[in-house]
Design a protein around this motif. Structure first.
Motif, short mmCIF file in Angstrom:
data_model
loop_
_atom_site.label_atom_id
_atom_site.label_comp_id
_atom_site.label_asym_id
_atom_site.label_seq_id
_atom_site.Cartn_x
_atom_site.Cartn_y
_atom_site.Cartn_z
N THR A 57 0.86 -1.18 0.00
CA THR A 57 0.00 0.00 0.00
C THR A 57 0.89 1.22 0.00
O THR A 57 1.79 1.36 0.85
N VAL A 58 0.66 2.10 -0.97
CA VAL A 58 1.52 3.27 -1.18
C VAL A 58 0.71 4.53 -0.99
O VAL A 58 -0.35 4.71 -1.61
N GLN A 59 1.19 5.42 -0.13
CA GLN A 59 0.57 6.72 0.09
C GLN A 59 1.62 7.81 -0.05
O GLN A 59 2.66 7.75 0.62
N GLU A 60 1.36 8.75 -0.93
CA GLU A 60 2.28 9.87 -1.18
C GLU A 60 3.70 9.34 -1.42
O GLU A 60 4.68 9.85 -0.87
N SER A 61 3.78 8.31 -2.24
CA SER A 61 5.02 7.67 -2.70
C SER A 61 5.73 6.83 -1.65
O SER A 61 6.79 6.28 -1.92
N ARG A 62 5.15 6.68 -0.49
CA ARG A 62 5.78 5.90 0.57
C ARG A 62 5.01 4.59 0.80
O ARG A 62 3.78 4.59 0.85
N ILE A 63 5.76 3.48 0.89
CA ILE A 63 5.14 2.21 1.23
C ILE A 63 4.75 2.26 2.71
O ILE A 63 5.62 2.35 3.58
N VAL A 64 3.45 2.21 2.99
CA VAL A 64 2.98 2.33 4.37
C VAL A 64 2.51 1.00 4.94
O VAL A 64 2.31 0.87 6.15
N LYS A 65 2.33 0.00 4.06
CA LYS A 65 1.90 -1.31 4.54
C LYS A 65 2.41 -2.38 3.58
O LYS A 65 2.36 -2.21 2.36
N ILE A 66 2.92 -3.47 4.17
CA ILE A 66 3.39 -4.62 3.40
C ILE A 66 2.66 -5.84 3.92
O ILE A 66 2.76 -6.18 5.10
N GLU A 67 1.89 -6.52 3.03
CA GLU A 67 1.06 -7.64 3.46
C GLU A 67 1.36 -8.87 2.62
O GLU A 67 1.64 -8.78 1.42
N GLY A 68 1.29 -10.04 3.26
CA GLY A 68 1.54 -11.29 2.56
C GLY A 68 2.09 -12.33 3.50
O GLY A 68 1.92 -12.25 4.72
N ASP A 69 2.77 -13.31 2.91
CA ASP A 69 3.30 -14.41 3.71
C ASP A 69 4.72 -14.11 4.18
O ASP A 69 5.08 -12.95 4.41
N GLN A 70 5.53 -15.15 4.34
CA GLN A 70 6.87 -14.98 4.89
C GLN A 70 7.74 -14.06 4.04
O GLN A 70 8.56 -13.31 4.56
N GLN A 71 7.59 -14.11 2.71
CA GLN A 71 8.39 -13.23 1.88
C GLN A 71 8.05 -11.76 2.12
O GLN A 71 8.92 -10.89 2.04
N ALA A 72 6.79 -11.47 2.43
CA ALA A 72 6.40 -10.11 2.78
C ALA A 72 7.10 -9.67 4.06
O ALA A 72 7.57 -8.52 4.17
N GLU A 73 7.20 -10.57 5.02
CA GLU A 73 7.90 -10.25 6.27
C GLU A 73 9.39 -10.04 6.02
O GLU A 73 10.01 -9.16 6.63
N THR A 74 9.96 -10.83 5.12
CA THR A 74 11.37 -10.65 4.77
C THR A 74 11.60 -9.29 4.14
O THR A 74 12.57 -8.59 4.46
N LEU A 75 10.71 -8.91 3.22
CA LEU A 75 10.83 -7.59 2.58
C LEU A 75 10.73 -6.48 3.62
O LEU A 75 11.52 -5.52 3.60
N LYS A 76 9.79 -6.61 4.51
CA LYS A 76 9.61 -5.60 5.56
C LYS A 76 10.87 -5.46 6.41
O LYS A 76 11.31 -4.35 6.74
N LYS A 77 11.49 -6.58 6.74
CA LYS A 77 12.71 -6.57 7.56
C LYS A 77 13.87 -5.93 6.80
O LYS A 77 14.64 -5.14 7.37
#
Length: 323
Positions: free
Chosen positions: A215-235
């Motif tokens: 989820t992108v707001q004003e060009s910033r990723i504000v939420k990352i959702e999904g499985d383990q790969q989503a958690e890896t990206l967030k980290k």
């Protein structure tokens, strides 16, 4: 293996190398097998040198000072490394002095035998340049996919950055087999959702098994959702400890039909029928976001419309079939 055919493409077509030029191959332990194969296959170029560095750990990070100095004194640089030097300050400095750069980031030995490297870079480059002409001066951009991606942004004032897979002129950069038309979202203008269902060519990620929702707001990723790969990206983004790592900048249209998604950066970015967004540093694409990370995220079958002109239609080039 015999890397002669691949070396011929990389040297003659992609690097436009002359026999008397100073050619520098920068490699690291992870890419050393490819680097050595390329070095020995380039035996007809007597002024070639190879320097082995430690892995930088991040795309866009400078290598050690000795390598940075060597880059400043080269005519043509081949970055055969695990992590890309494309966005590194030392690469930009060398380019300002006229050095041409051919990015061989995350190459695998199989890429020296078949696949996107053996495409018609002249024809693909022509298509890339035609798209650049269409995008030049445009403003409003929307990108959608059947999976659910729906995002808009402005590209106003951002000069198109065609990546033609060749570096024939001083200061030019290329990343064969990647052929892409890159542009850049104006900071603060991107809003919507993106489903990354192709790849994120970064250690620990690679090919995406289940789509990651951004989820992108004003060009910033504000939420990352999904499985383990989503958690890896967030980290990965959080551990950079820089809020700019979450800013969406580059928009790259993959144009090479001989490439396929594999988890290898340059095949994935150039893969025909895809778009990749990149978060982090976007200064190489005319943006103003500085960050030590530049992370590309590929999604499939996009429809892209800019100021009412359809550029891609479910991944197929729709704007310049006439050649």
């Amino acid at each position: 293996m015999d890397a002669t055919a691949a070396a011929k493409v990389l040297l003659e077509v992609c690097g436009a190398c002359k026999k008397d030029e100073k050619i520098l191959i920068v490699t690291d332990p992870a890419s050393l097998e490819v680097g050595k194969a390329f070095f020995f296959a380039a035996k007809d170029y007597p002024n070639r040198n190879m320097i082995v560095i430690e892995e930088t750990g991040l795309h866009g990070t400078d290598p050690n000072p000795q390598a940075c100095e060597a880059m400043l004194n080269a005519d043509v640089i081949y970055g055969c490394t695990k992590f890309s030097l494309f966005h590194a300050p030392a690469r930009r400095a060398a380019g300002a002095k006229g050095a041409r750069f051919v990015n061989m980031v995350d190459y695998e030995m199989r890429m020296l035998e078949s696949g996107g490297l053996f495409s018609d870079f002249y024809q693909l480059g022509d298509t890339c340049m035609k798209i650049a002409e269409i995008l030049d001066g445009k403003d409003q951009c929307s990108i959608r996919t059947a999976r659910g991606t729906d995002i808009t942004c402005s590209i106003k004032g951002r000069k198109p950055n065609p990546q033609i897979g060749r570096s024939p002129k001083p200061g030019m950069v290329s990343s064969p087999p990647d052929v892409e038309m890159a542009t850049c979202a104006v900071e603060g203008t991107a809003n919507g959702v993106v489903y990354i269902d192709g790849s994120i060519p970064f250690p620990g990620l690679g090919l995406i098994k289940d789509a990651i929702k951004l989820t992108v707001q004003e060009s910033r990723i504000v939420k990352i959702e999904g499985d383990q790969q989503a958690e890896t990206l967030k980290k990965i983004l959080t551990d950079i400890n820089d809020p700019n790592a979450f800013i969406i900048g580059e928009i790259g249209l993959g144009l090479n039909p001989e490439c396929s998604l594999s988890g290898s950066m340059l095949e994935d970015e150039g893969c025909g029928g895809t778009i990749h967004f990149a978060c982090g540093d976007n200064r190489s694409f005319g943006g103003h976001t500085a960050c030590k990370l530049h992370l590309d995220m590929v999604f499939k079958n996009p429809t892209m419309v800019v100021d009412g002109v359809t550029i891609l239609d479910e991944g197929s080039v729709a704007c310049c079939q006439e050649r």
